[in-house]
Design an enzyme around this catalytic site. Structure first.
Site, PDB file in Angstrom:
ATOM      1  N   GLU A   1      -5.055 -10.523   8.146  1.00 37.88           N
ATOM      2  CA  GLU A   1      -4.285  -9.374   6.963  1.00 37.88           C
ATOM      3  C   GLU A   1      -3.468 -10.724   5.670  1.00 37.88           C
ATOM      4  OE1 GLU A   1      -3.968  -6.736   7.387  1.00 37.88           O
ATOM      5  OE2 GLU A   1      -4.621  -6.724   9.515  1.00 37.88           O
TER       6      GLU A   1
ATOM      7  N   GLU B   1      -7.517  -2.924   1.294  1.00 39.22           N
ATOM      8  CA  GLU B   1      -7.847  -1.868   2.680  1.00 39.22           C
ATOM      9  C   GLU B   1      -9.614  -2.079   2.057  1.00 39.22           C
ATOM     10  OE1 GLU B   1      -7.083  -1.547   5.546  1.00 39.22           O
ATOM     11  OE2 GLU B   1      -4.758  -1.168   4.334  1.00 39.22           O
TER      12      GLU B   1
ATOM     13  N   ASN C   1     -10.717   0.686   9.211  1.00 37.55           N
ATOM     14  CA  ASN C   1     -12.316   1.154   9.463  1.00 37.55           C
ATOM     15  C   ASN C   1     -13.420   0.885   8.449  1.00 37.55           C
ATOM     16  OD1 ASN C   1     -10.214   2.532  11.326  1.00 37.55           O
ATOM     17  ND2 ASN C   1     -10.446   3.663  10.206  1.00 37.55           N
TER      18      ASN C   1
END
Length: 833
Positions: free
Chosen positions: A312, A290, A257
């Site tokens: 990814e 991340e 996020n």
């Protein structure tokens, strides 16, 4: 899209007593075409009211929900076009399924506490508010959260203002840049913060009360990574703050996020006293992964989920690159190859694999491709591409791609164009052969004097004419001390002339390419000598036996050839080759576990393992390499399970001491020692491990004891451990762990399948549909079944559908056939022994 969102004004009020939330939203959107219906994504929400304004005037509207399509339809009394404002009041559930807006519970001083958090990727923002829940529907967000005074609230942006109203506080957050719905974050709980700064950017580790001291390692690393990524991409981090948030219940490992990254507690909290070496390394890799996404994924986002893999695998590749910069002694690229490349090749040599670039239509299909092809094979292809075009060109193309598409959406093709332009090489056509077709090639090499004859064909573990098509653009490299030949191999066959006086060579030098090599007997004989004398690099010593072992599994080589070849590794000093030979010998022994010839394989394995343990010793030393700690725990637990007397006695002595004085064992050895105690233990040992589990302070420690509880020989005790995994003592995010551990225990093979059948409905309910963890449970069956059970398992899957695991089911059945054929060939080969 006919209606395009511009801005969402959202207010949420979660109720952590009744596990519901209420919300309001004001959406500003643009109707591109004149329409009398507006459709949005919406699931599990109740619509209280809906008002629509077009060009400042109210328009009568009626709403209807379609639960199956997860759709909200707003029917208007007249056609509208241009700017529209939609006001919606809604209510939802704070579910316990770890997706959408959900609740997480944890214990503190014997009290049960709750927090609310979100997981929106891939398509679950629609469970928190009606929206256009697609990556390309980017908009700005102004978020407010109303929470009880004892809580604090977190979102993607910093707090703009907060105000107390009675026993509640209203938090208003500053407006986000343009962003996709799956990256929005909401969090409410009794948090504590560890805060640092990088330039003007505030960076925090957020935990539940009492845990922030374990965030030091993550905070320091986060600061370093943020600066390094800014430099590498040539673009400043786009937000004013970055939070790293530890969530007690979390289905994935972590989620990127924007500005508010969430993690499982075990992947963010590091305690030097109780955490293992592997945990420290894993934390570093995941944080790096991340943070890479903050640019690649968040700033530039894929148009649709078929490019998920790029998001990814790019983060996986970059994570390794950057952690390797800070911790060169961790040997990370070698570990990447041992883990990512092995896992990806094992899946990609099945007929039931899928191409990297795969068409996805529905959210359920998206969840199914979060697999080793999307992460690991993709990462390997990027590593191959970087080597092919050279590092400077790769970085140049990347920077261009990111600056051209920032705050927008892009497709994979845009990146290949950018790298192709930077390098002046045929990037697109080369990469496509690895993305658009399933599988990967085997290159067969025959030597005739100084001429090499090469053939390429698709590599399958279960040979099948129907699936053997395929032609790849292979960046073929040959080398010995260093690389001496680089060619693009694009046809079915080709010849290469070796330079004069070549003493020997390795193909796929440095194992940069995603393909396997089969050498003729003469070359293999030379290679055995070169390996023994360490005349070729460690990574290539690893690769030669890694390919040879795989060829045994697919029936192209004899097991005894592999065992003989493994002699060349007796004095191996590189972690990579040592650990892989060890894994391969152990796996052969456990496959042959109940056979007469198991003893012959065991003697190879035990000799090899004893030599490693002799070199390492039991006690961690100051002079240890980082990878020694990883190797030591594997070797001890393998020798224990091969019933090596010395190791068993020593392990049990240490276990007894550990029960009295827990600090007597280094964190790296707790699970191996407890597992050996279980392997030789009884119901009293089971009760001891259960007590250790319940009293453990951290989740990381709990999982070690849970793992050890699956190492018993006694079937009743294994069932007891499996049953325990279904009690409230084990979080649903961890209950696949005991199943996977029992699957690899040779005494678990008769236990697991009957237990799974009996508990399938319960498991299905506890894990929930579309949860990636269920795929692991399905995959574990391939370790305990043989092909005589294929029909029964197929019928069972048919009668008990679990949507989102269909692909894994067919892969599992294929693996069962491959394992059974291998065992039959071994019986054949060893019966004349």
């Amino acid at each position: 899209m006919d209606v395009i969102p511009i801005n969402y004004e959202l207010t949420f009020e979660p109720d952590l007593k009744n596990f519901t939330f209420s919300g309001t939203e004001i959406i500003t959107a643009d109707c591109k075409k004149s329409t009398s219906t507006i459709s949005m994504d919406c699931a599990e929400l109740k619509i209280i009211s809906c008002h629509v304004h077009s060009r400042g005037n109210p328009v009568k509207s009626k709403t209807s929900l379609n639960a199956k399509k997860e759709e909200l339809q707003i029917k208007l009394s007249e056609k509208i076009k241009g700017k529209v404002i939609i006001n919606i009041e809604f209510q939802g559930i704070l579910n316990d399924r770890l997706l959408g807006f959900y609740r997480s519970q944890y214990q503190q001083n014997g009290k049960t506490k709750y927090l609310a958090t979100t997981q929106f990727e891939a398509a679950d923002a629609r469970r928190a508010f009606p929206c256009w829940d697609k990556p390309e529907a980017k908009a700005t967000f102004e978020i407010s959260i109303i929470a009880d005074n004892k809580f604090s609230a977190i979102s993607n942006m910093p707090i703009k203002s907060k105000k107390k109203i009675g026993n509640k506080t209203i938090y208003n957050f500053t407006k986000t840049p343009i962003v996709s719905t799956y990256l929005i974050y909401l969090g409410v709980g009794e948090f504590e913060y560890l805060t640092g700064k990088v330039g003007k950017i505030q960076i925090r580790v957020v935990t539940t009360k009492g845990n922030k001291s374990k965030g030091k390692f993550s905070l320091e690393l986060g600061k370093k990574l943020l600066t390094s990524y800014e430099k590498y991409f040539g673009i400043k981090y786009p937000l004013p703050k970055l939070d790293l948030i530890a969530v007690p219940d979390f289905a994935a490992g972590a989620m990127e996020n924007w500005g508010a990254i969430t993690f499982r507690e075990t992947i963010l909290l590091y305690d030097p006293k109780t955490s293992s070496t592997r945990t420290k390394q894993f934390i570093a890799e995941v944080i790096s992964h991340e943070i890479a996404h903050q640019w690649f994924g968040n700033l530039v986002t894929m148009k649709w989920w078929n490019d998920l893999w790029l998001n990814e695998s790019f983060a996986t590749f970059m994570a390794t690159k950057f952690v390797d910069k800070f911790y060169p002694e961790w040997d990370l690229w070698n570990q990447f190859i041992e883990d990512a490349m092995n896992v990806a090749m094992s899946l990609d040599s099945l007929k039931t694999t899928h191409p990297i670039d795969v068409t996805v239509n529905s959210p359920a299909e998206i969840r199914e491709i979060f697999d080793a092809i999307s992460y690991d094979k993709g990462g390997c292809v990027l590593r191959m591409l970087e080597h092919y075009v050279g590092e400077p060109n790769f970085q140049k193309g990347l920077k261009k791609y990111l600056s051209d598409f920032k705050y927008k959406n892009a497709e994979g093709q845009d990146l290949w164009n950018a790298i192709g332009k930077a390098s002046g090489m045929p990037v697109s056509s080369m990469v496509h052969t690895w993305l658009k077709q399933p599988g990967f090639p085997l290159v067969e090499i025959n030597q005739d004097g100084n001429v090499l004859k090469l053939k390429q064909k698709r590599y399958l573990l279960e040979s099948d004419k129907k699936f053997s098509k395929g032609l790849w653009s292979i960046p073929l490299s040959l080398g010995m001390d260093d690389e001496f030949s680089k060619k693009l191999f694009t046809k079915k066959s080709m010849s290469i002339k070796l330079p004069k006086n070549t003493i020997g060579f390795v193909a796929n030098y440095g194992r940069k390419g995603f393909y396997r090599v089969k050498y003729d007997e003469g070359i293999l004989l030379d290679l055995k000598m070169l390996v023994d004398e360490k005349r070729i690099p460690g990574i290539d010593r690893w690769a030669i036996q890694n390919d040879l072992f795989s060829l045994c599994v697919s029936g192209n080589e004899q097991i005894r050839n592999y065992l003989d070849f493994s002699d060349a590794y007796f004095d191996e000093d590189s972690y990579l080759a040592t650990v892989n030979v060890a894994h391969n010998l152990a796996s052969l022994y456990f496959r042959a576990f109940n056979e007469k010839f198991a003893e012959e394989i065991r003697s190879y394995a035990v000799n090899y393992f004893r030599k490693i343990l002799f070199n390492l010793g039991w006690e961690p030393k100051k002079s240890d390499k980082h990878t020694d700690a990883l190797l030591r725990s594997f070797v001890i637990s393998a020798l224990g399970k091969m019933n090596d007397d010395e190791v068993t006695d020593e392990a049990i002595r240490r276990y007894k001491k550990f029960l009295k004085s827990p600090s007597s064992l280094s964190p790296d050895l707790v699970e191996p020692i407890c597992s050996i105690a279980a392997w030789n233990g009884n119901s009293k040992t089971h009760a001891e491990l259960m007590r250790l589990y319940k009293n453990a302070k951290t989740m990381e420690e709990k999982l070690r004891f849970l793992g050890a509880m699956c190492s018993f020989k006694d079937k009743k005790l294994l069932i007891k451990s499996l049953d325990f995994s279904q009690t409230p003592n084990v979080r649903s995010q961890n209950m696949q762990l005991p199943i996977m551990k029992v699957a690899t225990n040779p005494y678990g093979d008769k236990v697991l399948w009957p237990w799974l059948k009996k508990n399938w409905k319960k498991l299905n309910k506890k894990v929930g549909h579309g949860n990636p963890l269920f795929n692991r449970i399905v995959a574990s069956i391939s370790s305990v079944a043989d092909d005589s059970m294929e029909k029964e398992i197929k019928t069972f899957f048919k009668k008990n559908p679990t949507p989102g695991t269909e692909r894994t089911q067919t892969q599992t059945l294929e693996r069962i056939r491959i394992n059974s054929k291998l065992l039959r060939r071994m019986r054949q080969e060893f019966k004349d022994g």
